[in-house]
Design an enzyme around this catalytic site. Structure first.
Site, short mmCIF file in Angstrom:
data_model
loop_
_atom_site.label_atom_id
_atom_site.label_comp_id
_atom_site.label_asym_id
_atom_site.label_seq_id
_atom_site.Cartn_x
_atom_site.Cartn_y
_atom_site.Cartn_z
CG HIS A 225 35.01 23.60 49.20
ND1 HIS A 225 34.11 24.10 50.14
CD2 HIS A 225 34.27 22.95 48.16
CE1 HIS A 225 32.69 23.61 49.75
NE2 HIS A 225 32.87 22.92 48.66
CD GLN B 164 36.48 30.14 60.82
OE1 GLN B 164 36.35 31.30 61.00
NE2 GLN B 164 35.37 29.24 61.21
CE1 TYR C 213 27.01 24.74 63.82
CE2 TYR C 213 28.37 25.87 62.18
CZ TYR C 213 28.15 25.62 63.51
OH TYR C 213 29.23 25.49 64.58
NE ARG D 117 32.92 37.28 61.52
CZ ARG D 117 32.69 35.90 61.80
NH1 ARG D 117 32.84 35.15 60.69
NH2 ARG D 117 32.26 35.45 62.80
CE LYS E 218 35.70 35.14 64.27
NZ LYS E 218 35.98 35.16 65.78
CG HIS F 291 37.84 28.34 53.05
ND1 HIS F 291 36.08 28.50 53.59
CD2 HIS F 291 38.07 29.65 52.71
CE1 HIS F 291 35.93 29.68 53.10
NE2 HIS F 291 36.92 30.67 52.66
#
Length: 316
Positions: free
Chosen positions: A198, A190, A235, A185, A187, A195
């Site tokens: 993790h 991000q 979410y 996408r 992105k 990220h």
């Protein structure tokens, strides 16, 4: 000729040194294995040596043998992180509304099942069902969330706990799809250090957990994290519907706060276990405390940069 013989001799010495080291490691491993089954060891010594012993129930589970497949998967993941954005740079982003909705909904259900499965098995006595109050079940099982040794027996509920821990590990492999969706996408903003750190380390860390300590004091961290991920992926699922839903998702920052509370509690409980000499595998306690503390730092920085700084900019 002398130089050639000298080179061959050096190679021979190096090969001999490597083989001798491998044999010494193997002998030490066998030595530890023999001790962990010894009847003459008390629980404390057995728990200290047991760091090198695979949980016998883990042998039949997928990816629980050699660490080589895990290292290969991590290498592929990190390669995707490095070269995926480069590949997508000259291509159009792919909009994946419904795949994202179903993916996040599926991960939410998986985490919900794991949390309930683990929690239920911790509290449930044999032949008891959900109709019994949790407090009564806790008294029956007497499961200690502060300090609990791993039960490697074939007890029905302990096996189900271990199975849920394995699914928790495997869910970390599934969650690599988060990164894939960011890449296709486009992105890329991000794809932060937080990220990648993790996702990659959780997969590796819980491979160790599922292989060596699938239960005991490893259980609360997995259970709580599953509950947190239920809210987090819920979410993401709602957010995937688009702007007309996203405007109602005002509670995003509270997910970060919840994660910070989770990691802080983990550090406190881990330090308590070390200080009180909890007999749960000691090396795991130290690793867990350091690991959870790293997340406090990283998520704390993320919260400050994302919410505190943004709030200050809006006030100017």
């Amino acid at each position: 000729m002398d130089l050639k013989n000298e080179t061959i001799s050096e190679h021979h010495e190096t090969s001999s040194l490597v083989m001798r080291t491998i044999n010494e490691i193997r002998d030490f491993y066998n030595f530890c294995q023999s001790f962990t089954g010894s009847k003459f060891l008390n629980d404390e010594l057995r728990s200290r040596i047991n760091f090198i012993r695979t949980d016998p129930r883990a042998k039949q589970w997928l990816l629980m043998g050699s660490p080589l497949p895990i290292l290969t998967i991590l290498a592929v993941y990190l390669t995707m992180v490095k070269y995926g954005p480069v590949y997508m740079h000259s291509r159009k982003s792919i909009q994946l509304k419904w795949p994202l909705v179903f993916y996040n909904f599926g991960v939410t259900l998986l985490n919900g099942w794991m949390a309930i499965e683990v929690r239920y098995n911790c509290y449930a006595a044999v032949h008891m069902r959900n109709t019994i109050h949790l407090l009564h079940c806790a008294l029956q099982r007497n499961y200690n969330f502060i300090c609990q040794l791993v039960d490697t027996s074939d007890n029905e509920f302990e096996v189900r706990i271990a199975n849920a821990i394995w699914w928790y590990f495997f869910s970390k492999l599934i969650e690599f799809m988060d990164t894939f969706f960011f890449i296709v996408r486009k992105k890329t903003r991000q794809l932060t250090f937080l990220h990648v750190y993790h996702h990659s380390t959780m997969f590796a860390f819980w491979w160790v957990g599922a292989k060596f300590v699938p239960g005991g004091s490893a259980l609360p961290g997995a259970m709580v994290n599953c509950f947190v991920h239920v809210f987090m992926y819920s979410y993401y699922c709602f957010s995937a519907f688009g702007p007309h839903i996203q405007r109602y998702l005002w509670w995003k920052k509270y997910l970060t706060i919840l994660q910070l509370v989770q990691f802080t509690t983990g550090v406190v409980l881990g330090l308590h276990a070390i200080i009180t000499n909890c007999q749960f595998t000691r090396w795991m306690q130290y690793v867990f405390v350091c690991y959870a503390f790293s997340f406090i730092v990283l998520f704390g920085n993320f919260y400050r940069d994302t919410y505190k700084d943004c709030k200050q900019q809006k006030s100017k």
